[in-house]
Motif scaffolding. Structure first.
Motif, PDB file in Angstrom:
ATOM      1  N   TYR A  32      -4.659   0.490  -5.872  1.00  0.00           N
ATOM      2  CA  TYR A  32      -4.583   0.834  -4.451  1.00  0.00           C
ATOM      3  C   TYR A  32      -5.916   0.562  -3.760  1.00  0.00           C
ATOM      4  O   TYR A  32      -5.948  -0.007  -2.668  1.00  0.00           O
ATOM      5  CB  TYR A  32      -4.188   2.304  -4.292  1.00  0.00           C
ATOM      6  CG  TYR A  32      -4.120   2.753  -2.854  1.00  0.00           C
ATOM      7  CD1 TYR A  32      -3.043   2.407  -2.052  1.00  0.00           C
ATOM      8  CD2 TYR A  32      -5.152   3.500  -2.293  1.00  0.00           C
ATOM      9  CE1 TYR A  32      -2.983   2.812  -0.735  1.00  0.00           C
ATOM     10  CE2 TYR A  32      -5.101   3.907  -0.981  1.00  0.00           C
ATOM     11  CZ  TYR A  32      -4.015   3.562  -0.201  1.00  0.00           C
ATOM     12  OH  TYR A  32      -3.972   3.955   1.114  1.00  0.00           O
ATOM     13  N   ARG A  33      -6.999   0.941  -4.398  1.00  0.00           N
ATOM     14  CA  ARG A  33      -8.319   0.706  -3.805  1.00  0.00           C
ATOM     15  C   ARG A  33      -8.622  -0.788  -3.710  1.00  0.00           C
ATOM     16  O   ARG A  33      -9.254  -1.238  -2.767  1.00  0.00           O
ATOM     17  CB  ARG A  33      -9.396   1.424  -4.621  1.00  0.00           C
ATOM     18  CG  ARG A  33      -9.280   2.935  -4.494  1.00  0.00           C
ATOM     19  CD  ARG A  33     -10.331   3.655  -5.264  1.00  0.00           C
ATOM     20  NE  ARG A  33     -11.628   3.393  -4.664  1.00  0.00           N
ATOM     21  CZ  ARG A  33     -12.770   3.463  -5.318  1.00  0.00           C
ATOM     22  NH1 ARG A  33     -12.773   3.787  -6.593  1.00  0.00           N
ATOM     23  NH2 ARG A  33     -13.908   3.225  -4.707  1.00  0.00           N
ATOM     24  N   VAL A  53      -6.404  -3.244  -3.299  1.00  0.00           N
ATOM     25  CA  VAL A  53      -5.592  -3.874  -2.261  1.00  0.00           C
ATOM     26  C   VAL A  53      -5.996  -3.409  -0.868  1.00  0.00           C
ATOM     27  O   VAL A  53      -6.009  -4.185   0.084  1.00  0.00           O
ATOM     28  CB  VAL A  53      -4.090  -3.595  -2.511  1.00  0.00           C
ATOM     29  CG1 VAL A  53      -3.243  -4.037  -1.350  1.00  0.00           C
ATOM     30  CG2 VAL A  53      -3.640  -4.293  -3.776  1.00  0.00           C
ATOM     31  N   SER A  54      -6.357  -2.142  -0.724  1.00  0.00           N
ATOM     32  CA  SER A  54      -6.616  -1.612   0.616  1.00  0.00           C
ATOM     33  C   SER A  54      -8.094  -1.498   0.944  1.00  0.00           C
ATOM     34  O   SER A  54      -8.450  -0.850   1.926  1.00  0.00           O
ATOM     35  CB  SER A  54      -5.965  -0.232   0.745  1.00  0.00           C
ATOM     36  OG  SER A  54      -6.581   0.671  -0.139  1.00  0.00           O
ATOM     37  N   ASN A  75       0.827  -1.215   0.000  1.00  0.00           N
ATOM     38  CA  ASN A  75       0.000   0.000   0.000  1.00  0.00           C
ATOM     39  C   ASN A  75       0.858   1.262   0.000  1.00  0.00           C
ATOM     40  O   ASN A  75       0.569   2.219  -0.718  1.00  0.00           O
ATOM     41  CB  ASN A  75      -0.934   0.021   1.205  1.00  0.00           C
ATOM     42  CG  ASN A  75      -2.130  -0.879   1.019  1.00  0.00           C
ATOM     43  OD1 ASN A  75      -2.475  -1.247  -0.090  1.00  0.00           O
ATOM     44  ND2 ASN A  75      -2.756  -1.254   2.113  1.00  0.00           N
ATOM     45  N   LYS A  76       1.915   1.264   0.812  1.00  0.00           N
ATOM     46  CA  LYS A  76       2.791   2.434   0.878  1.00  0.00           C
ATOM     47  C   LYS A  76       3.465   2.683  -0.464  1.00  0.00           C
ATOM     48  O   LYS A  76       3.580   3.829  -0.909  1.00  0.00           O
ATOM     49  CB  LYS A  76       3.852   2.254   1.962  1.00  0.00           C
ATOM     50  CG  LYS A  76       3.336   2.411   3.361  1.00  0.00           C
ATOM     51  CD  LYS A  76       4.442   2.177   4.367  1.00  0.00           C
ATOM     52  CE  LYS A  76       3.893   2.111   5.776  1.00  0.00           C
ATOM     53  NZ  LYS A  76       4.940   1.757   6.753  1.00  0.00           N
TER      54      LYS A  76
END
Length: 196
Positions: A90-91, A93-94, A37-38
């Motif tokens: 990103y959305r 995965v997180s 995520n980072k």
């Protein structure tokens, strides 16, 4: 009966599959996903900063040729497209916590892995091609008054850099990311198999 005893003794001598501690596995998965995520967030932020910089060049510098503006526009559109792909990843995965829905999260990670393999396939090369075309059109006017030696040196360096990124660096980055994703997915699958 003798065969049954032999089969039973062989079965009992089999090494036990080590059980994965649930807390340790979830901690490792969360750490791996947090790192992922980072990295995606850093990529999104850097792409946003780069897009804003290209937009400022397009809006506040005056060029004589429409070809230069076309090159800047291609670069900007390509960067924005790539940034939206990263935002979607990103959305994906997180979007949810691994401890709440591990099976759904595992499916999401597999979907992300599949999307990334497609992204690093043809879409990555399309991205590099569009950036190269945009940069070439932009530099047509910018380097117009430079010496031939400087122009050819600059174009040569840019070509070598793009080839390095396309054929060497991409493979190393993709391999490292795939290894991390495979490790996270493998841990979640082992954990899921323990409870099945």
């Amino acid at each position: 009966m003798k065969d049954f005893d032999h089969i039973m003794s062989v079965w009992q001598e089999q090494p036990k599959r080590d059980q994965l501690s649930v807390d340790e596995a979830l901690r490792q998965v969360k750490r791996g996903v947090g790192s992922l995520n980072k990295r995606l967030l850093r990529g999104i932020i850097s792409m946003l900063i780069g897009s804003v910089a290209v937009l400022f060049v397009m809006l506040f510098l005056v060029f004589q040729s429409w070809v230069t503006y076309c090159g800047i526009g291609i670069i900007l559109c390509t960067m924005l497209l790539y940034m939206f792909v990263m935002i979607k990843d990103y959305r994906l995965v997180s979007k949810e916590d691994v401890t709440i829905h591990p099976v759904g999260y595992l499916q999401g990670l597999k979907e992300y892995q599949h999307r990334r393999s497609n992204l690093y396939g043809w879409l990555y090369y399309l991205y590099l091609l569009l950036i190269t075309v945009g940069l070439s059109l932009y530099l047509f006017e910018v380097l117009e008054h430079s010496s031939r030696l400087f122009r050819f040196s600059f174009y040569g360096f840019t070509l070598v850099w793009l080839l390095y990124v396309a054929f060497y660096l991409k493979d190393r980055i993709f391999k490292l990311e795939q290894e991390k994703l495979n490790l996270i997915i493998e841990r979640l699958e082992r954990l899921q198999n323990q409870f099945d």
